[in-house]
Design an enzyme around this catalytic site. Structure first.
Site, PDB file in Angstrom:
ATOM      1  N   ARG A   1      44.764  36.882  94.779  1.00  0.00           N
ATOM      2  CA  ARG A   1      44.326  37.975  93.926  1.00  0.00           C
ATOM      3  C   ARG A   1      44.261  37.434  92.500  1.00  0.00           C
ATOM      4  O   ARG A   1      45.245  36.888  91.993  1.00  0.00           O
ATOM      5  CB  ARG A   1      45.334  39.107  93.989  1.00  0.00           C
TER       6      ARG A   1
ATOM      7  N   LYS B   1      53.902  37.862  95.949  1.00  0.00           N
ATOM      8  CA  LYS B   1      53.776  38.541  97.243  1.00  0.00           C
ATOM      9  C   LYS B   1      52.905  37.685  98.153  1.00  0.00           C
ATOM     10  O   LYS B   1      51.978  37.021  97.670  1.00  0.00           O
ATOM     11  CB  LYS B   1      53.138  39.916  97.057  1.00  0.00           C
TER      12      LYS B   1
ATOM     13  N   GLU C   1      45.551  45.576  99.625  1.00  0.00           N
ATOM     14  CA  GLU C   1      44.775  44.591  98.868  1.00  0.00           C
ATOM     15  C   GLU C   1      44.790  43.231  99.565  1.00  0.00           C
ATOM     16  O   GLU C   1      43.810  42.494  99.543  1.00  0.00           O
ATOM     17  CB  GLU C   1      45.345  44.472  97.450  1.00  0.00           C
TER      18      GLU C   1
ATOM     19  N   ASN D   1      49.610  36.938  96.021  1.00  0.00           N
ATOM     20  CA  ASN D   1      49.400  37.841  94.891  1.00  0.00           C
ATOM     21  C   ASN D   1      50.548  37.558  93.915  1.00  0.00           C
ATOM     22  O   ASN D   1      51.668  38.012  94.123  1.00  0.00           O
ATOM     23  CB  ASN D   1      49.429  39.290  95.412  1.00  0.00           C
TER      24      ASN D   1
ATOM     25  N   GLY E   1      51.942  52.695  95.096  1.00  0.00           N
ATOM     26  CA  GLY E   1      53.342  53.121  95.174  1.00  0.00           C
ATOM     27  C   GLY E   1      53.589  54.599  94.933  1.00  0.00           C
ATOM     28  O   GLY E   1      54.158  55.301  95.782  1.00  0.00           O
ATOM     29  N   ILE E   2      53.156  55.125  93.792  1.00  0.00           N
ATOM     30  CA  ILE E   2      53.397  56.533  93.473  1.00  0.00           C
ATOM     31  C   ILE E   2      52.478  57.432  94.311  1.00  0.00           C
ATOM     32  O   ILE E   2      52.911  58.441  94.880  1.00  0.00           O
ATOM     33  CB  ILE E   2      53.171  56.777  91.960  1.00  0.00           C
TER      34      ILE E   2
ATOM     35  N   HIS F   1      41.883  46.976  89.575  1.00  0.00           N
ATOM     36  CA  HIS F   1      42.318  47.514  90.876  1.00  0.00           C
ATOM     37  C   HIS F   1      41.173  47.534  91.892  1.00  0.00           C
ATOM     38  O   HIS F   1      41.177  48.325  92.844  1.00  0.00           O
ATOM     39  CB  HIS F   1      42.908  48.942  90.746  1.00  0.00           C
TER      40      HIS F   1
ATOM     41  N   GLY G   1      50.777  49.757  87.586  1.00  0.00           N
ATOM     42  CA  GLY G   1      49.507  49.939  86.885  1.00  0.00           C
ATOM     43  C   GLY G   1      48.837  51.128  87.544  1.00  0.00           C
ATOM     44  O   GLY G   1      49.046  51.375  88.730  1.00  0.00           O
TER      45      GLY G   1
ATOM     46  N   ARG H   1      52.461  50.527  80.098  1.00  0.00           N
ATOM     47  CA  ARG H   1      51.239  50.519  79.275  1.00  0.00           C
ATOM     48  C   ARG H   1      50.829  51.952  78.956  1.00  0.00           C
ATOM     49  O   ARG H   1      50.999  52.835  79.801  1.00  0.00           O
ATOM     50  CB  ARG H   1      50.109  49.800  80.031  1.00  0.00           C
TER      51      ARG H   1
HETATM   52  P1  ADP Z   1      52.807  47.413  91.750  1.00  0.00           P
HETATM   53  O1  ADP Z   1      52.328  46.861  93.091  1.00  0.00           O
HETATM   54  O2  ADP Z   1      51.713  47.601  90.745  1.00  0.00           O
HETATM   55  O3  ADP Z   1      54.043  46.780  91.220  1.00  0.00           O
HETATM   56  P2  ADP Z   1      53.407  49.766  93.284  1.00  0.00           P
HETATM   57  O4  ADP Z   1      52.109  50.161  93.850  1.00  0.00           O
HETATM   58  O5  ADP Z   1      54.424  49.157  94.199  1.00  0.00           O
HETATM   59  O6  ADP Z   1      53.232  48.894  91.989  1.00  0.00           O
HETATM   60  O7  ADP Z   1      54.055  51.075  92.624  1.00  0.00           O
HETATM   61  C1  ADP Z   1      55.245  51.019  91.918  1.00  0.00           C
HETATM   62  C2  ADP Z   1      55.580  52.431  91.450  1.00  0.00           C
HETATM   63  O8  ADP Z   1      55.717  53.278  92.593  1.00  0.00           O
HETATM   64  C3  ADP Z   1      56.889  52.521  90.675  1.00  0.00           C
HETATM   65  O9  ADP Z   1      56.720  53.375  89.560  1.00  0.00           O
HETATM   66  C4  ADP Z   1      57.820  53.171  91.688  1.00  0.00           C
HETATM   67  O10 ADP Z   1      58.832  53.917  91.089  1.00  0.00           O
HETATM   68  C5  ADP Z   1      56.863  54.084  92.395  1.00  0.00           C
HETATM   69  N1  ADP Z   1      57.421  54.551  93.662  1.00  0.00           N
HETATM   70  C6  ADP Z   1      57.739  53.839  94.756  1.00  0.00           C
HETATM   71  N2  ADP Z   1      58.293  54.651  95.700  1.00  0.00           N
HETATM   72  C7  ADP Z   1      58.335  55.897  95.159  1.00  0.00           C
HETATM   73  C8  ADP Z   1      58.791  57.166  95.604  1.00  0.00           C
HETATM   74  N3  ADP Z   1      59.322  57.326  96.809  1.00  0.00           N
HETATM   75  N4  ADP Z   1      58.637  58.212  94.784  1.00  0.00           N
HETATM   76  C9  ADP Z   1      58.108  58.061  93.553  1.00  0.00           C
HETATM   77  N5  ADP Z   1      57.673  56.912  93.073  1.00  0.00           N
HETATM   78  C10 ADP Z   1      57.776  55.829  93.865  1.00  0.00           C
END
Ligand code: ADP
Length: 397
Positions: free
Chosen positions: A93, A16, A379, A9, A328-329, A181, A212, A241
């Site tokens: 991906r 990744k 994913e 990815n 992540g969030i 996504h 995203g 964005r």
């Molecule tokens: P991507 O794979 O699209 O880069 P992720 O799914 O890893 O993104 O998500 C990244 C987001 O998740 C960032 O905004 C990061 O701050 C947030 N994040 C990761 N851990 C935490 C946490 N413990 N609390 C709040 N936000 C988090």
């Protein structure tokens, strides 16, 4: 000799990977997952095995500047660790499959040519995805590669959901809503019968909240609509964005503020969203830990938009049975999940604060009419499954 399959990815500053291994006569298992972050600045290779044990955590020299350089280093590490391995396939991906690619496919010269034409529709991601395919062709000639698209899962929408209401001549040039996504949503849809059997085949809104962010409306585990559209700019507020925007603002940037197309592109993809509102960071974790009013405003807007667009998708589905948080969030922030659930309580959703704080799988109360869930996405596993189906390398995945 053991067989290996790789999933890649590739992003603008990270590559990744997941390596799957099949010892002879056995089934596939996850051997290592990790990546190279900080490409172009301070690159670092990290890898863990399935149990979470660190296999690598090494700073790389700054000469790793692009996908090719990153892949060279990753290949070197893999060779050092699994020397003589037979790689049966590499799955990628790829963010944009356009209107034609409704399912994953084996990469050929014709496929690559088609995918390059889609670069202007996903300038942040597509070039890096394709650079990784080129790099694998050079490093592992003859090894089949499979492209899995973030748009494919959304290809079954009703025409009205994918329409961009501009003149036919514009629509004839591929201007329609695609949605993204998709690999994440497809994975969530695939595990719903096991995780939440009572609602799996009902009306489910999935919130993929990462750098995203988007929502997907599922009916019977099929995508019905999504908040991302023609590009990955629409819908929810994201790290850099803006999400939904009055198109008149774009005209204003060109006509009154005199910005160039390149300026506007940079603003829309890299300078807006949480970063643009706060002026502090694109990272939700950093904003949650910052008491500055601008950080609070960015978080408020993120939650406000998520709740508002959950309402819109609830209308599309004619009601909701469940809300799922992922990425992540969505997986790690109890505060954001809690706030979005509270703002969606009018749907009949009652959050269980204790379960939410513990990041439990079910985060709504037993009595809640609409249930809420936290389900980690995967994913890479979805890509491995597609690769297995296409190349006949399926096993445990
Ligand atoms: P991507 O794979 O699209 O880069 P992720 O799914 O890893 O993104 O998500 C990244 C987001 O998740 C960032 O905004 C990061 O701050 C947030 N994040 C990761 N851990 C935490 C946490 N413990 N609390 C709040 N936000 C988090």
């Amino acid at each position: 000799m053991d067989d290996y399959a790789l999933v890649l990815n590739a992003g603008s500053s990270s590559l990744k990977f997941c390596a799957y291994r099949r010892p002879s006569g056995a089934t596939w298992g996850l051997e290592a997952r990790g990546g190279i972050d900080g490409i172009g600045t301070s690159p670092r290779l990290t890898a863990k095995n399935e149990a979470g044990t660190t296999l690598a955590d090494d700073a790389l020299d700054a000469s790793v500047r692009d996908a090719r350089g990153a892949l060279d280093r990753l290949a070197g590490w893999l060779r050092g660790r699994y020397g003589g391995a037979r790689v049966l396939g590499v799955g990628h991906r790829v963010v944009h499959g356009g209107p034609a690619y409704a399912r994953p496919c084996v990469v050929t010269a014709e496929v690559l040519e088609d995918l390059r034409k889609l670069v202007p529709l996903a300038p942040l991601h597509q070039p890096h995805n394709l650079a990784a395919i080129d790099a694998v062709s050079a490093l592992l000639p003859g090894v089949p590669q499979v492209a899995c698209f973030d748009t494919s899962f959304h290809r079954g929408h009703a025409a009205v959901a994918d329409l961009v209401p501009l003149p036919q001549a514009v629509r004839d040039r591929g201007v329609q809503r695609y949605g993204f996504h998709g690999l994440s949503y497809e994975y969530i849809a695939s595990v719903l019968p096991e995780v939440a059997p009572a609602v799996a085949d009902g009306r489910v809104i999935v919130a993929h909240l990462g750098s995203g962010a988007s929502l997907c409306a599922l009916r019977a585990r099929k995508s019905v609509d999504s908040t991302l559209g023609f590009t990955a700019l629409d819908g929810l507020c994201m790290g850099t964005r803006p999400g939904s925007l009055d198109p008149g603002v774009i005209l204003h940037l060109f006509q009154t503020m005199g910005l160039s197309a390149a300026d506007v592109e940079a603003m829309l993809y890299r300078q807006s969203g949480l970063l643009g509102i706060s002026g502090i960071s694109n990272d939700m974790r950093a904003l949650l830990g910052n008491p500055a009013p601008a950080a609070r405003l960015a978080i408020d807007y993120f939650v406000y938009q998520a709740a508002k667009q959950i309402g819109a998708l609830a209308a599309v589905l004619g009601g909701v049975d469940a809300l799922v948080f992922t990425a992540g969030i969505g997986e790690r922030s109890a505060e954001i999940r809690g706030r979005i659930c509270e703002a969606s309580s009018w749907l009949g959703l009652t959050i269980d604060p204790e379960a939410n704080a513990k990041h439990a799988t079910r985060i709504s109360t037993a009595a809640s009419r609409v249930s809420a869930w936290m389900i980690p996405t995967n994913e890479e596993l979805m890509i491995a499954r597609h690769m297995g189906a296409l190349l006949g390398t399926a096993g445990r995945t």
